[in-house]
Design a protein around this motif. Structure first.
Motif, PDB file in Angstrom:
ATOM      1  N   GLN A  84       0.800  -1.217   0.000  1.00 32.54           N
ATOM      2  CA  GLN A  84       0.000   0.000   0.000  1.00 32.54           C
ATOM      3  C   GLN A  84       0.841   1.279   0.000  1.00 32.54           C
ATOM      4  O   GLN A  84       0.584   2.187  -0.788  1.00 32.54           O
ATOM      5  CB  GLN A  84      -0.921   0.011   1.228  1.00 32.54           C
ATOM      6  CG  GLN A  84      -1.899  -1.156   1.270  1.00 32.54           C
ATOM      7  CD  GLN A  84      -2.807  -1.094   2.478  1.00 32.54           C
ATOM      8  OE1 GLN A  84      -3.480  -0.098   2.723  1.00 32.54           O
ATOM      9  NE2 GLN A  84      -2.804  -2.170   3.261  1.00 32.54           N
ATOM     10  N   GLY A  85       1.823   1.352   0.892  1.00 38.50           N
ATOM     11  CA  GLY A  85       2.585   2.582   1.051  1.00 38.50           C
ATOM     12  C   GLY A  85       3.340   3.013  -0.192  1.00 38.50           C
ATOM     13  O   GLY A  85       3.132   4.121  -0.709  1.00 38.50           O
ATOM     14  N   TYR A  86       4.208   2.149  -0.687  1.00 36.55           N
ATOM     15  CA  TYR A  86       5.036   2.504  -1.851  1.00 36.55           C
ATOM     16  C   TYR A  86       4.196   2.753  -3.096  1.00 36.55           C
ATOM     17  O   TYR A  86       4.407   3.766  -3.791  1.00 36.55           O
ATOM     18  CB  TYR A  86       6.070   1.412  -2.091  1.00 36.55           C
ATOM     19  CG  TYR A  86       7.068   1.760  -3.165  1.00 36.55           C
ATOM     20  CD1 TYR A  86       8.108   2.649  -2.920  1.00 36.55           C
ATOM     21  CD2 TYR A  86       6.968   1.199  -4.438  1.00 36.55           C
ATOM     22  CE1 TYR A  86       9.023   2.961  -3.903  1.00 36.55           C
ATOM     23  CE2 TYR A  86       7.874   1.517  -5.430  1.00 36.55           C
ATOM     24  CZ  TYR A  86       8.899   2.397  -5.160  1.00 36.55           C
ATOM     25  OH  TYR A  86       9.804   2.720  -6.143  1.00 36.55           O
ATOM     26  N   PRO A  87       3.231   1.894  -3.460  1.00 34.19           N
ATOM     27  CA  PRO A  87       2.407   2.184  -4.635  1.00 34.19           C
ATOM     28  C   PRO A  87       1.623   3.488  -4.516  1.00 34.19           C
ATOM     29  O   PRO A  87       1.452   4.203  -5.509  1.00 34.19           O
ATOM     30  CB  PRO A  87       1.457   0.975  -4.703  1.00 34.19           C
ATOM     31  CG  PRO A  87       2.187  -0.111  -4.007  1.00 34.19           C
ATOM     32  CD  PRO A  87       2.942   0.566  -2.898  1.00 34.19           C
ATOM     33  N   ALA A  88       1.170   3.827  -3.307  1.00 37.69           N
ATOM     34  CA  ALA A  88       0.417   5.065  -3.132  1.00 37.69           C
ATOM     35  C   ALA A  88       1.313   6.290  -3.266  1.00 37.69           C
ATOM     36  O   ALA A  88       0.916   7.304  -3.854  1.00 37.69           O
ATOM     37  CB  ALA A  88      -0.274   5.062  -1.768  1.00 37.69           C
ATOM     38  N   VAL A  89       2.518   6.213  -2.735  1.00 39.64           N
ATOM     39  CA  VAL A  89       3.437   7.351  -2.795  1.00 39.64           C
ATOM     40  C   VAL A  89       3.960   7.562  -4.216  1.00 39.64           C
ATOM     41  O   VAL A  89       4.030   8.702  -4.705  1.00 39.64           O
ATOM     42  CB  VAL A  89       4.617   7.139  -1.820  1.00 39.64           C
ATOM     43  CG1 VAL A  89       5.690   8.187  -2.041  1.00 39.64           C
ATOM     44  CG2 VAL A  89       4.127   7.201  -0.386  1.00 39.64           C
TER      45      VAL A  89
END
Length: 218
Positions: A84-89
């Protein structure tokens, strides 16, 4: 900073053409000396403001990692940064960054090293936030840019236009509508404070960490 620069420093020493003694001399005579001076300066500043000798870095690791204190601000599963974190950023730049990591895995893997160890390091703590990934964004964007640079001009223009369009739409949505309640409620709370209707108990926000601009608005 250690999440970013420690892996790069170890890789630099590993691939350096100098002999083992030259590497050790550099690591201990130069790098260690600079590190000791910086640590002494930091400890002196902490001593002045805390009023006693303390190791802020040690306390940080003890509270957030060893004691799992960061979970007080919300906890996430261990894979959150990857799923979630890396794809969203990174958004629509994610596929290009991943392709760049793979293409340059042998010749120039520094971007992947920085990104990988940042994600792994911060995944240890229970509390996770998007902003913690900002240090590795520059490396990931450089990897994506390297892929764009090798594209044919016509294809590159199409890809850049797609990235720009999706980012503008996402920025507008997340800035104006998505989770906008924490901003919209600020004038209401300000009016309550002006009328003296907020008691000593203060205001309780049942939201994740750092979701309100409380002090800048009230």
């Amino acid at each position: 900073s250690a999440m970013v620069f420690a892996p790069l420093a170890m890789r630099t020493l590993w691939i350096a053409k100098e002999g083992r003694m030259a590497k050790m001399r550099y690591a201990f005579a130069e790098a260690l000396g600079v590190g000791c001076v910086a640590a002494a300066a930091s400890a002196s500043v902490d001593r002045y403001f805390y009023g006693e000798w303390t190791c802020v870095v040690c306390n940080f690791v003890k509270f957030n990692v060893l004691s799992n204190g960061s979970a007080l601000y919300g906890s996430h599963p261990w894979h959150w940064y990857v799923t979630q974190g890396y794809p969203a950023v990174m958004g629509t730049m994610t596929p290009l960054a991943l392709v760049g990591f793979w293409r340059h895995r042998a010749t120039c893997p520094e971007a992947f090293i920085v990104t990988f160890w940042t994600i792994v390091g911060y995944s240890i703590a229970a509390h996770k936030e998007f902003r913690f990934l900002l240090p590795c964004m520059s490396a990931s964007l450089a990897s994506a840019g390297a892929v764009l640079a090798t594209m044919q001009p016509r294809r590159r223009r199409v890809v850049v236009a797609g990235i720009a369009l999706t980012n503008v739409v996402a920025a507008a949505y997340t800035s104006i509508w998505h989770q906008a309640g924490t901003i919209a409620v600020m004038p209401y709370i300000t009016n309550l404070a002006d009328r003296g209707e907020i008691t000593a108990g203060g205001v309780l926000f049942a939201t994740p960490c750092h979701q309100t601009p409380y002090y800048s608005h009230v």
